[in-house]
Design an enzyme around this catalytic site. Sequence first.
Site, PDB file in Angstrom:
ATOM      1  N   LYS A 116      26.074  36.472  38.546  1.00  0.00           N
ATOM      2  CA  LYS A 116      26.534  37.614  39.321  1.00  0.00           C
ATOM      3  C   LYS A 116      25.690  38.866  39.103  1.00  0.00           C
ATOM      4  CE  LYS A 116      31.381  36.189  39.729  1.00  0.00           C
ATOM      5  NZ  LYS A 116      31.186  34.818  39.263  1.00  0.00           N
ATOM      6  N   GLU A 200      32.835  46.196  36.629  1.00  0.00           N
ATOM      7  CA  GLU A 200      32.943  46.743  37.970  1.00  0.00           C
ATOM      8  C   GLU A 200      34.087  47.745  38.015  1.00  0.00           C
ATOM      9  OE1 GLU A 200      33.655  43.572  40.687  1.00  0.00           O
ATOM     10  OE2 GLU A 200      31.563  42.935  40.764  1.00  0.00           O
ATOM     11  N   HIS A 235      44.089  35.443  40.907  1.00  0.00           N
ATOM     12  CA  HIS A 235      42.718  35.320  41.403  1.00  0.00           C
ATOM     13  C   HIS A 235      42.449  34.001  42.118  1.00  0.00           C
ATOM     14  CE1 HIS A 235      41.835  38.978  39.207  1.00  0.00           C
ATOM     15  NE2 HIS A 235      42.196  38.410  38.071  1.00  0.00           N
ATOM     16  N   ARG A 297      27.766  27.088  48.998  1.00  0.00           N
ATOM     17  CA  ARG A 297      28.350  25.793  49.345  1.00  0.00           C
ATOM     18  C   ARG A 297      29.315  25.991  50.503  1.00  0.00           C
ATOM     19  NH1 ARG A 297      33.355  26.871  47.422  1.00  0.00           N
ATOM     20  NH2 ARG A 297      33.539  28.005  45.456  1.00  0.00           N
TER      21      ARG A 297
END
Length: 644
Positions: A116, A200, A235, A297
């Site tokens: 990430k 973040e 999540h 994907r």
Amino acid sequence: MIQSLLIANRGEIACRIIRTARQMGIRTVAVYSDADAKALHVRQADEAVHIGPSPARESYLVGDKIIAAAKATSAEAIHPGYGFLSENADFAQAVIDAGLVWVGPSPDSIRAMGLKDAAKERMIAAGVPVTPGYLGEDQSVARLSAEADSIGYPVLIKAVAGGGGKGMRKVDSAADFADALLSCQREAASSFGNDQVLLEKWITNPRHIEVQVFGDTHGNVVHLFERDCSLQRRHQKVIEEAPAPGMDEATREAICAAAVRAAKAVDYVGAGTIEFIADGSEGLRADRIWFMEMNTRLQVEHPVTEEITGVDLVEWQLRVSSGEVLPKRQDELSINGWAMEARLYAEDPAKGFLPSVGRLDHLMLPEHVLRVETGVEEGGEVSPFYDPMIAKLVARGEDRDEAISALHYGCTITAVWPVKTNAGFLAACLNDERFRSANLDTGLIAERGDALVPVASAPDAVVRAGAMAIVVAAGGCDPYQVGHSLEGAHESGRDPGTGLFGFRLNAATQRNVHLRIDGEPYMTAIEDPWGELAAWIEVSGGTILSGVNDGRVFAITPDRTEGGGAGAASDGAIISPMPGRIIALLVAEGEAVTKGQKLLTLEAMKMEHSLVAPYDGTVADLNASEGGQVSEGAVLARIEPVGE
């Protein structure tokens, strides 16, 4: 065009790929573990290869076995589906090195988006807006704490190699940061073999918006519009829809253009998803939507994009992997209607969403009203070794309200037993006022809490229907006739008792009926058995099943344990109230017994249950032995009354 394809996956995605490949005239090869020897995808493929024991790490995650299976069956290409090895760049390279076609992006593209922090740096260079945060190499507690202070709380800690909500923690204050960081790093190291994290800024009223992109080997990249995946639990996505509610054309153009730039930045080929986080506190705005990550994907929720665009994304994957140009240009793609997908899982919401595994003795999916993607069938099993998804339920409507109504109806008529499902929870989510009004963010389910979780106990309508069925059965009738006779009676105004083989119960006589529902004892008084029936009834393998059209199914048996009293049926059957093990057999076939005498002891769910004789009589048809395992509803013995 590829002529033969091995699918390096299982379950519903394997069946989905097989369906499109068959339509294209492509021969398919399935792979399977011990647990999947009788699975649906194995039978649907043209050929199948066993690749190892049940644990995924010994079968579906062993790339060498999969490549060997492809070579042994002369397959030209390998489609990884999603999960397992689908985003493993080393496996993709090994497939290519073996002279096979990899149905997916290049190994370099997978690597570029795999971490990430590196992906965000690349996106910044490509002019794609990213969430404010920290991506540095210094992973010391002191540096990360200082960066969190600079960003401002709340902050989100995320594993750089993470996914599926693992290695992720929201931190609300500096005092909680160090403990949350260590917990996140441990989970990341365990799940991904990499404990590095990034920070973040926590977004207020976050919405999860993602864009489907597609590239070919000729340099073309298009988007197929956005999906909203904001309805999440811990999540994990629960319900996805396309398009995103509240998305205006200007914002759509901006976010989709950013997604195309992101894909082009890594020379992307095939199906991929660019995921964004949006601050929805003031509605969806282009300047308040930021890049999160890219999934290299096909996505679980790809059917909603197919439903609004009319595109078969698997067909596109196979064509692009064969070297063809994308079938459509950007100006040929448009949104038509609204689509929603709900993930039906084998789990028990009433018990903290614990997985529920086992044989699917009764499985009714709403295939006549919805698009259903599944890899299981009635009589099959939900294995403890893999993801417990039973099916994806997909609805399409002309607008959002129509899609919600269709999906809600599909969830309510879904019936699975004895495995528990989240169908009732899904129905409650779809019926929630905030969801219906599109007042969405990723915290909706957490905020609504128990209000969305059906209670564990059986509704009154189920208890009453079960008692009625037992009373009718005691009169020599099929319990299944109860629902049909009552339904017809209410429509015609006649006495429903006349339709039940001559059986009648005096309405003035109250009768207490003891029964067990999912193994738990209930007692109800039946005074007017022909009142309105609010539950449905079926019989499966001798067990009465009932529900109230909210996606839940309850197993009902007469209570013949101590205290069960008058719940015994006239046939004298001694039925196991739940799955368990017989730890004591106290009688022999042909032995005379008296009412209330203990016949055997069943151990189930760490408790002992004594089954007793319903009346004086003789033991006949003894079908039990000490130490034997029995299923719920199994007839263990029969007591013949005295004088027969």
